[in-house]
Design an enzyme around this catalytic site. Structure first.
Site, PDB file in Angstrom:
ATOM      1  N   LYS A 182      -4.326  -1.393  -7.430  1.00 33.75           N
ATOM      2  CA  LYS A 182      -5.549  -1.654  -6.663  1.00 33.75           C
ATOM      3  C   LYS A 182      -6.789  -1.516  -7.553  1.00 33.75           C
ATOM      4  O   LYS A 182      -7.765  -2.259  -7.398  1.00 33.75           O
ATOM      5  CB  LYS A 182      -5.647  -0.694  -5.481  1.00 33.75           C
ATOM      6  N   LYS A 242      -7.225   5.594  -3.479  1.00 35.44           N
ATOM      7  CA  LYS A 242      -6.195   5.864  -4.488  1.00 35.44           C
ATOM      8  C   LYS A 242      -6.447   5.088  -5.781  1.00 35.44           C
ATOM      9  O   LYS A 242      -5.776   5.320  -6.793  1.00 35.44           O
ATOM     10  CB  LYS A 242      -4.816   5.526  -3.915  1.00 35.44           C
ATOM     11  N   ILE A 268     -10.457  -5.462   0.140  1.00 32.90           N
ATOM     12  CA  ILE A 268     -10.241  -4.124   0.681  1.00 32.90           C
ATOM     13  C   ILE A 268      -9.405  -3.319  -0.307  1.00 32.90           C
ATOM     14  O   ILE A 268      -8.285  -3.699  -0.639  1.00 32.90           O
ATOM     15  CB  ILE A 268      -9.546  -4.197   2.050  1.00 32.90           C
ATOM     16  N   SER A 269      -9.985  -2.219  -0.758  1.00 30.91           N
ATOM     17  CA  SER A 269      -9.300  -1.373  -1.721  1.00 30.91           C
ATOM     18  C   SER A 269      -9.022  -0.003  -1.109  1.00 30.91           C
ATOM     19  O   SER A 269      -9.057   0.151   0.116  1.00 30.91           O
ATOM     20  CB  SER A 269     -10.141  -1.241  -2.994  1.00 30.91           C
ATOM     21  N   LYS A 320       0.798  -1.226   0.000  1.00 31.59           N
ATOM     22  CA  LYS A 320       0.000   0.000   0.000  1.00 31.59           C
ATOM     23  C   LYS A 320       0.835   1.283   0.000  1.00 31.59           C
ATOM     24  O   LYS A 320       0.280   2.371  -0.072  1.00 31.59           O
ATOM     25  CB  LYS A 320      -0.921   0.013   1.220  1.00 31.59           C
ATOM     26  N   ARG A 370       5.414  13.844  -3.970  1.00 37.89           N
ATOM     27  CA  ARG A 370       6.190  12.693  -4.414  1.00 37.89           C
ATOM     28  C   ARG A 370       5.588  12.110  -5.690  1.00 37.89           C
ATOM     29  O   ARG A 370       4.402  12.344  -5.976  1.00 37.89           O
ATOM     30  CB  ARG A 370       6.221  11.633  -3.305  1.00 37.89           C
ATOM     31  N   VAL A 413       0.390   8.479   7.818  1.00 40.47           N
ATOM     32  CA  VAL A 413       1.035   9.743   8.131  1.00 40.47           C
ATOM     33  C   VAL A 413       1.114  10.008   9.632  1.00 40.47           C
ATOM     34  O   VAL A 413       2.042  10.674  10.107  1.00 40.47           O
ATOM     35  CB  VAL A 413       0.295  10.887   7.393  1.00 40.47           C
TER      36      VAL A 413
END
Length: 619
Positions: A418, A406, A402-403, A364, A535, A451
């Site tokens: 994904k 994003k 589970i996705s 992920k 990024r 984060v």
């Protein structure tokens, strides 16, 4: 022994007080000493006897007078009033006369003497005998309702507390400029900053249990403008259950500031799906997978299969579940396996024959997958196909993948992989008797690699906190909430759906960083925030559904279902078969291209009876 001594002392004191009240009352009524007669003796004996009779009836001598309040005052009123009425009846029966004026005066004197001695003792104990903390923190209470009043009473009464209430703020203007327990209500929540400055406040306690989450954020922002430490009242259920007391405040948590109430579960529907069944979770040692296991265990499945690649994390969740839910009589089975091993997936599904599969295993991390696109294909796509095929081949009823948000209009390798995994699952649903569904949610607070742990680590090291862009926003939810959504979606599944959560308003990452700095007890100036630039693969904002996927109505409170679409599964199968022939850059480009192809119009729903004729997809 101490109890008997205490009661004996109170009996002696009350006898003296009643006798004194009778003598004083007689003097006040007759203005002479010629009242010592049969009627005087009858009155005295009856008053004292009835007082102790009713004191016993109302447990007057069992009260802890150091905590006396209006309830104890009412008991004194009942006891004195009934004893005077009984004395009046005795006077009438024995001497055919009732000294109304004397009894009224004696009634008043008794109330004053007996009540006064009790409350005088409480005041003396509170103000002179109780030890005082040498350096009490000046405290501002936000909320002057019943909860705030309880807190103020507890802090005022408990002189050993390290906090001293000096002011209230409340948005109810009718309370402004009033005193509650001697503590002034100085204004509304917009006056918090001024109050902290004017009253030299050290601590702020938010005491509004009825406060909705979206209402907490503006209050916390006002508190964040000050240097005072901010705390919040414990959860009401914890207070009621006795886990914590009213003056045990907790720190404000990041999840308190999400601005959205959490999803409530349809317990009956989930229980019907899971209770007494065999359930398998892939990625069971991860942040989401382990919480899904905790939630599942509450519904008492027959067997829970914990499948994961990392032995330490699987061992940890197994030990935790066995210790926490040891009375649930659940069989826990661990399988150390890699979802990229297709043969092993088939063996595991064949051996355990689960009824429900929750597929949480995935790579992920966006930057890492940008540098290693082949691993995203192997794990997120091929691994998903392997688990899905094994589930279909061995009679799994419901498969929940589970996705991530994003996966919507993806700009990264991780999001693209994904999205293509979602297409694989949707294609499987069209060809299998198993119901395959996808659950999407945003960033999960506290999950590994998220984060929040990064920010906390940076703060602990003295900063600075690094944010990629000042305008970057994300949807956030808690780990338990994400796991509940997965379970709820599984119970609502018909097949082929994409479920998403109404996640409220997105949160600016820089605001999250500022809140976390404040919650950690620092100021932004002490820690600092630096911007590092976006990024590769990152977006300024995330979406939960494409425009063509959106359904306006909720299928369940706070849960939406996206429209499904046809997918070009042959192109995806070709990519999976030949991914190792691409360079890293070519593979990135191919993933992004396939993931962003505009899908065809929505597929036709397949009737349940048709599923019996379907066969699994072969790859």
């Amino acid at each position: 022994m101490a109890y008997r001594s205490r009661v004996s002392l109170l009996v002696v004191i009350d006898t003296i007080l009643i006798a004194a009240a009778i003598i004083a009352g007689s003097l006040l009524v007759s203005m002479s000493f010629s009242f010592f007669n049969v009627l005087f003796l009858v009155t005295g004996v009856m008053l004292i006897s009835c007082h102790f009779l009713f004191s016993y009836r109302y447990n007057l001598y069992k009260k802890a007078w150091e905590y006396a309040s209006t309830g104890e005052l009412m008991i004194i009123l009942k006891t004195v009033s009934l004893s005077v009425l009984a004395t009046a009846a005795a006077q009438f029966l024995l001497v055919q006369t009732v000294q109304f004026r004397l009894l009224v005066v004696v009634w008043l004197l008794q109330l004053f003497a007996i009540g006064g001695t009790r409350f005088t003792w409480r005041m003396f104990r509170d103000h002179y005998l109780a030890p005082v903390q040498p350096h009490q923190k000046r405290t501002l209470i936000v909320g002057a309702g019943s909860a705030g009043t309880m807190i103020a009473r507890q802090l005022v009464k408990n002189r050993q507390s390290d906090m001293m209430p000096v002011a209230f703020v409340d948005d109810n203007e009718r309370l402004h400029h009033l005193d509650i327990l001697g503590v002034p209500v100085i204004g509304g929540t917009e006056d918090i900053t001024a109050a902290v400055k004017d009253f030299n406040i050290d601590n702020i306690v938010i005491a509004i249990p009825s406060l909705k989450k979206h209402e907490l954020n503006p209050i916390f922002k006002e508190c964040g403008k000050t240097s005072a430490k901010t705390q919040i009242l414990p959860l009401i259920e914890d207070l009621v259950s006795g886990k914590v007391s009213i003056n045990q405040f907790r720190e404000v948590k990041v999840e308190d500031l999400l601005g959205r109430e959490q999803v409530e579960l349809d317990i009956e529907g989930i229980s019907k799906q899971l209770s007494g069944r065999v359930v398998l979770v892939t990625g069971a040692g991860g942040s989401i997978g382990s919480e899904i296991c905790r939630q599942i265990t509450r519904f008492k499945p027959q067997k829970l299969v914990l499948l994961g690649h990392g032995e330490n994390s699987i061992y940890s969740i197994e030990m935790e579940l066995k210790a926490k839910f040891r009375h649930h009589n659940i069989q826990y089975v661990t399988e150390i396996a890699d979802i990229q091993d297709e043969e092993k997936m088939q063996q595991i599904m064949n051996f355990h024959k689960p009824c429900v599969v929750y597929h949480a295993a995935a790579h992920k991390h966006v930057p890492l997958m940008e540098r290693n696109p082949e691993e995203a294909v192997k794990n997120n796509m091929i691994g998903t196909r392997n688990v899905a095929l094994a589930a279909s081949n061995h009679g799994v009823t419901t498969f929940v993948m589970i996705s991530s948000d994003k996966a919507v209009n993806p700009t990264s390798v991780m999001g693209s992989s994904k999205r293509l995994a979602e297409m694989i699952v949707q294609a499987m649903d069209q060809r299998s008797r198993t119901s395959f569904i996808t659950v999407r949610f945003g960033n999960v607070l506290g999950s590994r690699g998220s984060v929040i742990p990064l920010f906390k680590h940076q703060i602990q090291n003295g900063g600075p906190v690094t944010v990629t862009h000042p305008d970057m926003v994300r949807y956030f939810m808690t780990i338990p909430e994400a796991s509940r959504l997965v379970l709820q979606a599984g119970s609502l599944a018909r097949g082929g759906e994409t479920f998403v959560l109404d996640m409220g308003e997105p949160v600016k990452i820089v605001d999250l960083a500022k809140n976390l700095i404040k919650l950690s007890g620092y100021s932004e100036e002490e820690v600092g925030i630096t911007y590092t630039g976006m990024r590769p693969g990152e977006k300024l904002f995330e979406e939960l559904l494409n425009d063509h996927e959106v359904h306006d109505e909720q299928i369940y409170p706070k849960i939406y279902i996206g429209k499904t679409a046809d997918v070009l599964i042959s192109e995806i199968e070709t990519l999976m078969a030949n991914y190792d022939t691409y360079s890293k850059q070519e593979l990135r480009e191919e993933l992004l291209y396939l993931a962003n192809l505009k899908p065809q119009p929505g597929k036709q729903e397949v009737p349940a009876e048709k599923r019996e004729e379907m066969v699994p997809m072969e790859v």
